[in-house]
Scaffold this motif. Sequence first.
Motif, short mmCIF file in Angstrom:
data_model
loop_
_atom_site.label_atom_id
_atom_site.label_comp_id
_atom_site.label_asym_id
_atom_site.label_seq_id
_atom_site.Cartn_x
_atom_site.Cartn_y
_atom_site.Cartn_z
N SER A 132 6.34 -13.50 -39.90
CA SER A 132 5.58 -12.23 -39.40
C SER A 132 6.53 -11.31 -38.96
O SER A 132 6.60 -9.91 -38.96
CB SER A 132 4.31 -12.47 -38.20
N GLY B 52 1.53 -19.55 -34.71
CA GLY B 52 1.72 -18.22 -34.02
C GLY B 52 1.76 -18.45 -32.68
O GLY B 52 1.01 -19.06 -31.97
N LYS C 108 -0.84 -13.58 -35.47
CA LYS C 108 0.46 -13.88 -36.01
C LYS C 108 0.47 -15.00 -36.82
O LYS C 108 1.34 -15.08 -37.93
CB LYS C 108 1.39 -14.26 -34.87
N ALA C 109 -0.23 -15.99 -36.51
CA ALA C 109 -0.02 -17.29 -37.34
C ALA C 109 -0.69 -17.28 -38.60
O ALA C 109 -0.59 -17.48 -39.80
CB ALA C 109 -0.98 -18.46 -36.62
N SER D 10 -1.77 -14.49 -30.77
CA SER D 10 -1.17 -15.68 -31.35
C SER D 10 -1.62 -16.01 -32.72
O SER D 10 -1.22 -16.23 -33.72
CB SER D 10 -1.38 -16.71 -30.28
N SER E 133 2.41 -16.15 -28.63
CA SER E 133 2.57 -14.98 -28.02
C SER E 133 2.64 -15.24 -26.45
O SER E 133 1.75 -16.12 -25.91
CB SER E 133 1.14 -14.11 -28.28
N GLY F 5 5.34 -15.33 -35.70
CA GLY F 5 4.23 -16.04 -36.57
C GLY F 5 5.27 -16.78 -37.71
O GLY F 5 6.17 -16.10 -38.32
#
Length: 137
Positions: free
Chosen positions: A72, A113, A61-62, A58, A115, A99
Amino acid sequence: MKTKPFLTLEDVKIIAAAAEAEALANNWAVTFSIVDDGGHLLWLQRLDGAPPVSSHISPAKAKTAALSRRESKIYEDVINGGRVSFLSAPEIEGMLEGGVPVIVDGHVIGAVGVSGVKSEQDAQIAKAGIAALVGTP
């Protein structure tokens, strides 16, 4: 000298509450992260039942969305299209959908982000959080 907006703690709480509400409304166990424009972690929340690895994916991705100033998913698409050299890009690790940058007045001021579920569902949660602050991301 130019100025730009930035994420405050209150802004982050608004995004987090909306992201949590979206995930819970869909019964999705996820982790979501909020970062500033430099990819620095401001918030991480792992919902009950979210896989442990999501707490690593997570924020990655952010950070990717914040530093690149784009979702992303773009990197995932490029890599799936055969440009695997992007896997060696410095400082970018979360090259999977989920993201999403936070954009205010044309400035990327951070990113969210997510996940834990399907990638498009991760992105849905991120966008719901951002929409609570700025409208449609």
